[in-house]
Scaffold this motif. Structure first.
Motif, PDB file in Angstrom:
ATOM      1  N   TYR A 229       5.576  -8.304  -8.195  1.00  0.00           N
ATOM      2  CA  TYR A 229       5.324  -8.479  -9.632  1.00  0.00           C
ATOM      3  C   TYR A 229       3.949  -8.001 -10.107  1.00  0.00           C
ATOM      4  O   TYR A 229       3.770  -7.796 -11.300  1.00  0.00           O
ATOM      5  CB  TYR A 229       5.538  -9.941 -10.024  1.00  0.00           C
ATOM      6  N   VAL A 230       3.005  -7.847  -9.202  1.00  0.00           N
ATOM      7  CA  VAL A 230       1.679  -7.377  -9.602  1.00  0.00           C
ATOM      8  C   VAL A 230       1.486  -5.921  -9.157  1.00  0.00           C
ATOM      9  O   VAL A 230       1.226  -5.043  -9.978  1.00  0.00           O
ATOM     10  CB  VAL A 230       0.560  -8.287  -9.043  1.00  0.00           C
ATOM     11  N   MET A 231       1.647  -5.675  -7.857  1.00  0.00           N
ATOM     12  CA  MET A 231       1.451  -4.311  -7.358  1.00  0.00           C
ATOM     13  C   MET A 231       2.508  -3.348  -7.900  1.00  0.00           C
ATOM     14  O   MET A 231       2.202  -2.198  -8.192  1.00  0.00           O
ATOM     15  CB  MET A 231       1.470  -4.297  -5.827  1.00  0.00           C
TER      16      MET A 231
ATOM     17  N   LEU B 295      -0.304  -3.795 -12.111  1.00  0.00           N
ATOM     18  CA  LEU B 295      -1.361  -3.110 -11.361  1.00  0.00           C
ATOM     19  C   LEU B 295      -0.809  -1.949 -10.521  1.00  0.00           C
ATOM     20  O   LEU B 295      -1.389  -1.552  -9.505  1.00  0.00           O
ATOM     21  CB  LEU B 295      -2.133  -4.091 -10.474  1.00  0.00           C
ATOM     22  N   TRP B 296       0.308  -1.400 -10.970  1.00  0.00           N
ATOM     23  CA  TRP B 296       0.920  -0.258 -10.276  1.00  0.00           C
ATOM     24  C   TRP B 296      -0.073   0.897 -10.141  1.00  0.00           C
ATOM     25  O   TRP B 296      -0.079   1.609  -9.146  1.00  0.00           O
ATOM     26  CB  TRP B 296       2.180   0.189 -11.003  1.00  0.00           C
ATOM     27  N   TYR B 297      -0.943   1.079 -11.126  1.00  0.00           N
ATOM     28  CA  TYR B 297      -1.895   2.193 -11.069  1.00  0.00           C
ATOM     29  C   TYR B 297      -2.804   2.106  -9.843  1.00  0.00           C
ATOM     30  O   TYR B 297      -3.309   3.121  -9.363  1.00  0.00           O
ATOM     31  CB  TYR B 297      -2.711   2.304 -12.368  1.00  0.00           C
TER      32      TYR B 297
ATOM     33  N   ASN C  41      -5.113   1.594  -3.514  1.00  0.00           N
ATOM     34  CA  ASN C  41      -4.410   0.408  -3.030  1.00  0.00           C
ATOM     35  C   ASN C  41      -5.302  -0.488  -2.163  1.00  0.00           C
ATOM     36  O   ASN C  41      -5.087  -1.700  -2.085  1.00  0.00           O
ATOM     37  CB  ASN C  41      -3.171   0.849  -2.241  1.00  0.00           C
ATOM     38  N   ASP C  42      -6.305   0.085  -1.527  1.00  0.00           N
ATOM     39  CA  ASP C  42      -7.208  -0.701  -0.675  1.00  0.00           C
ATOM     40  C   ASP C  42      -7.997  -1.734  -1.469  1.00  0.00           C
ATOM     41  O   ASP C  42      -8.536  -2.675  -0.891  1.00  0.00           O
ATOM     42  CB  ASP C  42      -8.161   0.222   0.088  1.00  0.00           C
ATOM     43  N   ALA C  43      -8.029  -1.590  -2.785  1.00  0.00           N
ATOM     44  CA  ALA C  43      -8.697  -2.591  -3.629  1.00  0.00           C
ATOM     45  C   ALA C  43      -8.055  -3.967  -3.461  1.00  0.00           C
ATOM     46  O   ALA C  43      -8.722  -4.991  -3.630  1.00  0.00           O
ATOM     47  CB  ALA C  43      -8.652  -2.172  -5.100  1.00  0.00           C
TER      48      ALA C  43
ATOM     49  N   LEU D 254       9.586   6.012  -4.245  1.00  0.00           N
ATOM     50  CA  LEU D 254       8.249   6.498  -4.587  1.00  0.00           C
ATOM     51  C   LEU D 254       7.719   5.896  -5.879  1.00  0.00           C
ATOM     52  O   LEU D 254       6.524   5.922  -6.131  1.00  0.00           O
ATOM     53  CB  LEU D 254       8.247   8.027  -4.682  1.00  0.00           C
ATOM     54  N   GLY D 255       8.606   5.356  -6.701  1.00  0.00           N
ATOM     55  CA  GLY D 255       8.191   4.740  -7.959  1.00  0.00           C
ATOM     56  C   GLY D 255       8.100   3.241  -7.826  1.00  0.00           C
ATOM     57  O   GLY D 255       8.385   2.665  -6.784  1.00  0.00           O
ATOM     58  N   LYS D 256       7.740   2.590  -8.923  1.00  0.00           N
ATOM     59  CA  LYS D 256       7.566   1.140  -8.866  1.00  0.00           C
ATOM     60  C   LYS D 256       8.882   0.386  -9.024  1.00  0.00           C
ATOM     61  O   LYS D 256       8.969  -0.775  -8.680  1.00  0.00           O
ATOM     62  CB  LYS D 256       6.538   0.671  -9.893  1.00  0.00           C
TER      63      LYS D 256
END
Length: 152
Positions: free
Chosen positions: A27-29, A33-35, A52-54, A129-131
């Motif tokens: 729900y977040v990634m 926050l997909w970007y 993504n390492d953030a 590859l997409g969200k």
């Protein structure tokens, strides 16, 4: 008796982190926050780090704060919640970045069926590859429908 309680708090926190990871990943990634997560689902480019390492930093902050405030003024339950989050983060790093994505070549030739199954289940997640249309958002506890993939 208090030592046993602290151990149980640490273990319970570790186990609960899988649910937190699943929910956050879905729900977040794969949501608002997909970007930050999108580059993780794209073919690799020649950079060592991904946006993504953030998420490692985002998840480390509560652990660090709980460890810190769990020591002040005396050792208390918050320290052991932070410890459970920390242990989960270490396992997540070893499974996700080392075993699955081979960012470090430490466990390249594992023969462990559970670990091979985790790797295969994560590949199912990355086929999208997409969200949208994602599946298998957890990390350590793979849903039963993926156990069939493990048998090889």
């Amino acid at each position: 008796m208090i030592i046993i309680q602290y151990i149980l708090i640490t273990i319970a926190t570790f186990v609960c982190m899988e649910a937190v990871t699943w929910l956050t990943h879905k729900y977040v990634m794969h949501g608002f926050l997909w970007y930050l997560h999108a580059d993780h689902h794209q073919p690799k480019y020649p950079h060592t780090f991904e946006k993504n390492d953030a998420f490692f930093v985002i998840f480390a902050i509560p652990s660090i704060l709980l460890l810190y405030f769990g020591l002040l003024p005396n050792l208390n339950f918050m320290f052991f919640i932070g410890l459970g989050i920390f242990f989960y983060g270490v396992c997540y790093f070893l499974i996700h970045d080392v075993l699955i994505h081979q960012r470090f070549k430490w466990f390249k030739n594992t023969k462990n069926k559970y670990l091979i199954g985790l790797r295969k289940a994560h590949k199912v997640h990355h086929k999208h590859l997409g969200k949208e249309e994602g599946e298998c958002f957890g990390m350590l506890f793979v849903p039963k429908k993926y156990h069939k993939i493990f048998k090889k």
